[in-house]
Scaffold this motif. Sequence first.
Motif, PDB file in Angstrom:
ATOM      1  N   MET A 160       0.817  -1.206   0.000  1.00  0.00           N
ATOM      2  CA  MET A 160       0.000   0.000   0.000  1.00  0.00           C
ATOM      3  C   MET A 160       0.856   1.263   0.000  1.00  0.00           C
ATOM      4  O   MET A 160       0.506   2.268  -0.623  1.00  0.00           O
ATOM      5  CB  MET A 160      -0.948  -0.004   1.205  1.00  0.00           C
ATOM      6  CG  MET A 160      -2.027  -1.075   1.131  1.00  0.00           C
ATOM      7  SD  MET A 160      -3.059  -0.967  -0.366  1.00  0.00           S
ATOM      8  CE  MET A 160      -3.958   0.563  -0.062  1.00  0.00           C
ATOM      9  N   SER A 196      -8.648  -3.627  -1.621  1.00  0.00           N
ATOM     10  CA  SER A 196      -7.984  -2.500  -0.971  1.00  0.00           C
ATOM     11  C   SER A 196      -8.331  -2.391   0.512  1.00  0.00           C
ATOM     12  O   SER A 196      -7.474  -2.035   1.327  1.00  0.00           O
ATOM     13  CB  SER A 196      -8.329  -1.187  -1.683  1.00  0.00           C
ATOM     14  OG  SER A 196      -9.710  -0.899  -1.588  1.00  0.00           O
ATOM     15  N   THR A 248      -5.683  -2.218   3.509  1.00  0.00           N
ATOM     16  CA  THR A 248      -5.636  -0.996   4.323  1.00  0.00           C
ATOM     17  C   THR A 248      -5.792  -1.311   5.799  1.00  0.00           C
ATOM     18  O   THR A 248      -5.082  -0.756   6.649  1.00  0.00           O
ATOM     19  CB  THR A 248      -6.746  -0.022   3.883  1.00  0.00           C
ATOM     20  OG1 THR A 248      -6.558   0.307   2.514  1.00  0.00           O
ATOM     21  CG2 THR A 248      -6.708   1.252   4.718  1.00  0.00           C
ATOM     22  N   GLU A 284      -2.977  -0.461   8.648  1.00  0.00           N
ATOM     23  CA  GLU A 284      -3.279   0.348   9.824  1.00  0.00           C
ATOM     24  C   GLU A 284      -3.030  -0.406  11.133  1.00  0.00           C
ATOM     25  O   GLU A 284      -2.836   0.213  12.180  1.00  0.00           O
ATOM     26  CB  GLU A 284      -4.732   0.817   9.765  1.00  0.00           C
ATOM     27  CG  GLU A 284      -4.991   1.831   8.642  1.00  0.00           C
ATOM     28  CD  GLU A 284      -6.454   2.152   8.462  1.00  0.00           C
ATOM     29  OE1 GLU A 284      -7.287   1.432   9.057  1.00  0.00           O
ATOM     30  OE2 GLU A 284      -6.773   3.102   7.726  1.00  0.00           O
TER      31      GLU A 284
END
Length: 307
Positions: free
Chosen positions: A49, A189, A193, A197
Amino acid sequence: MIGEILLQVVLPVFILIGAGSLLQRLFRLDLYTLAKINFYYITPAAVFMSMYLSKMSASLLGLVVGFYALYIGILYIVSFTLTRSLKYSTSMKAAFTNSVILDNAGNYGMPVNELAFHGDSLAASLQSLIMALQSLLTFTYGVMSIQRAKLKGNYRIVIIGFLKMPVPYALVLGLVFHAFSVPLPLFISKPLTYAQESMVAVALLTLGAQIVKYPIRLARLDLYLSLLLRLLAAPTIGILLVLALGIKGIPAQALIIASGMPTGVNASLLAEEYGNEPDFAAQTVLISTLLNVVTITGLISVARMLG
């Protein structure tokens, strides 16, 4: 500045480390499983990412890669010379060198970058690239050096082990998808993500659990040598390279600050994964991060003057 760094960067980091230590005391966490989760899902997702969302030009990307190659090469030569002169064992050579060249570019470097540059997009992209290069280094040299030490020179098994690592593939795919503007569907995605995180929390909780498992022994000379190289020699090399390469502005400041990170959590995770001096590795991560409160404050000031 010291108050800002303590409250906005260091304190959150150590709350997570403390939580991991507490959880380990209460529940005896499975560190092997935590390491696998980091290695095979969270870190590859974060690297992909970071490259996919990068905002750097091709010329700046090449300059940063060149800087980083020189920076790591010099640190490696210094570490290799020192460990050889001190006649360290093969396993300790690998652990010591990893503690010097594998820094905390992600879960410590990214928050420091955000604080120092107030969320500047170029600075954030530079730090993301450094994080990706650091991850690539971790899962190439970092892994292979330990495997070589554990497998006593069986390079065929070492190479096979490296080819099984997902991070290099994630880095290349991220760059390719970015270069060709390949759209990612939401169902792909989103999981990536979410993993990206979670990287900071999972890695630091794991480190906290490791610290409880391995007692700190402050009388170790090798620990202080590692701290000296990581916290003082490394940023000095970074500053000299920025000046020698004529890098200016935000890129110069970002690279100088990036060169002063403490030993990375991945050095400890690798040691745990392969059972290679895990107590030494956990100590270098913890103590270098504590002392970095002082060194990173000074380095940010120097970066702003030189940049």
